[in-house]
Scaffold this active site. Sequence first.
Site, PDB file in Angstrom:
ATOM      1  N   ARG A   1      -0.138   3.521   3.303  1.00 41.83           N
ATOM      2  CA  ARG A   1      -1.432   2.923   2.941  1.00 41.83           C
ATOM      3  C   ARG A   1      -2.546   3.767   3.541  1.00 41.83           C
ATOM      4  O   ARG A   1      -2.481   4.142   4.722  1.00 41.83           O
ATOM      5  CB  ARG A   1      -1.508   1.501   3.516  1.00 41.83           C
TER       6      ARG A   1
ATOM      7  N   GLN B   1      -1.573   5.112  -0.749  1.00 39.32           N
ATOM      8  CA  GLN B   1      -1.855   3.917  -1.543  1.00 39.32           C
ATOM      9  C   GLN B   1      -3.116   3.180  -1.077  1.00 39.32           C
ATOM     10  O   GLN B   1      -3.335   2.993   0.122  1.00 39.32           O
ATOM     11  CB  GLN B   1      -0.640   2.988  -1.529  1.00 39.32           C
TER      12      GLN B   1
ATOM     13  N   HIS C   1      -4.279   4.760  -6.340  1.00 44.31           N
ATOM     14  CA  HIS C   1      -3.138   5.276  -5.595  1.00 44.31           C
ATOM     15  C   HIS C   1      -2.972   6.763  -5.907  1.00 44.31           C
ATOM     16  O   HIS C   1      -3.037   7.176  -7.069  1.00 44.31           O
ATOM     17  CB  HIS C   1      -1.851   4.567  -6.029  1.00 44.31           C
TER      18      HIS C   1
ATOM     19  N   CYS D   1       3.071  -0.592  -9.069  1.00 44.93           N
ATOM     20  CA  CYS D   1       1.980   0.315  -9.465  1.00 44.93           C
ATOM     21  C   CYS D   1       2.310   1.785  -9.194  1.00 44.93           C
ATOM     22  O   CYS D   1       2.053   2.658 -10.035  1.00 44.93           O
ATOM     23  CB  CYS D   1       0.705  -0.061  -8.719  1.00 44.93           C
TER      24      CYS D   1
END
Length: 371
Positions: free
Chosen positions: A270, A164, A277, A137
């Site tokens: 993250r 993300q 994202h 992604c």
Amino acid sequence: MSKFKVGFVGWRGMVGSVLISRMVQENDFKNISSFFYTTSQVGEKCPFSFSDCDKLLDGYNLDELKKMDIILTCQGSDYTKKVYLDLRDSGWNGHWIDAASHLRMENDAIIILDPVNRDLIDSSFKQGIKTWVGGNCTVSLMLLAIHGLVKENLVEWVSSMTYQAASGAGANNMRELLGQMGYLYNSVSDLLHDKNSPILDIDEKVSESFEGKDFPKSYFGEALAGSVIPWIDSDLGNGQSKEEWKGPNETLKILNTNYEPFKVDGLCVRIGTMRCHSQAITIKLKKDLSEENVLQKISNGNDWVKLVPNDRENSIHNLSPTKASGKLDILVGRVRKLNLDNNMFSLFTVGDQLLWGAAEPLRRILSIITK
Ligand code: HSE
């Protein structure tokens, strides 16, 4: 001409559900005969009125799968590992479209991102390639954001520092993130209601709550709410995470020989957002271009890039995960010529991880194949 028979596997999960809803939105089901497979509820009623099967078919039954012209799976790499080779070995020669990463780097698989690599897709199709895999992604979202510079071969290197969302880790992680937020809030709600309570007392309680024995962290293993986790995916043992490895390697494979290759590297982190994202990107260009010129090229990249003016108001209000969520827009802002070196620019981009980051390239390759 009879319609292509398409078997869907993993359609109930997060990416699968987003895919089905996009296909319904775009009226894609009218062009195909659709069959729904399951790995756990064989024989149950198929929930879709547009489907050509009344009952859910067995996703592990090769004879059932072999009846399809195309199989589209969002079931995950374990399923692909279990079924793909046996199905090919059995002589099945249909198109396999996969959201999972397992086959991505195989020689006879193409990583699909058609706005960027449609030429590669078309030439591979002509050569008889029949395995199409969605990209990572972050890589797909990055390439769409800088597509306008990439297609003019202007990029020397890219450093991408990612932010993300929880969705990239899975549905359970999204739930856990919200559980963590609620847990932290509940631990200080009394103090929050008292306007005079000292903020450092609140902070201390929150810090203690991270260590609480019932603080929910079975999926992330750590706090994400109120924190960040600066590692995504497995440890390659050289200081690089698997997610970071995908940046350069998938980029090269997506661009293939249709573009001049460029270097990509960065850190993947993250953060506590739901499904979009973000990436802070530094680009070194091969040429000295004005900021205006760079902006124009970026906005001409593709139909989904939406430029956000680089000012305070727009950056705060129009360039965040909350503004990209559920949309196909690839937001690009904070474009600025940097003072670090010649031909260097910053940009900040946000895109929906479940749409362009996962489901949309699959939906589009299905439509390319069936048309
Ligand atoms: N690996 C990505 C992430 C999602 O963990 O955010 C899938 O591309």
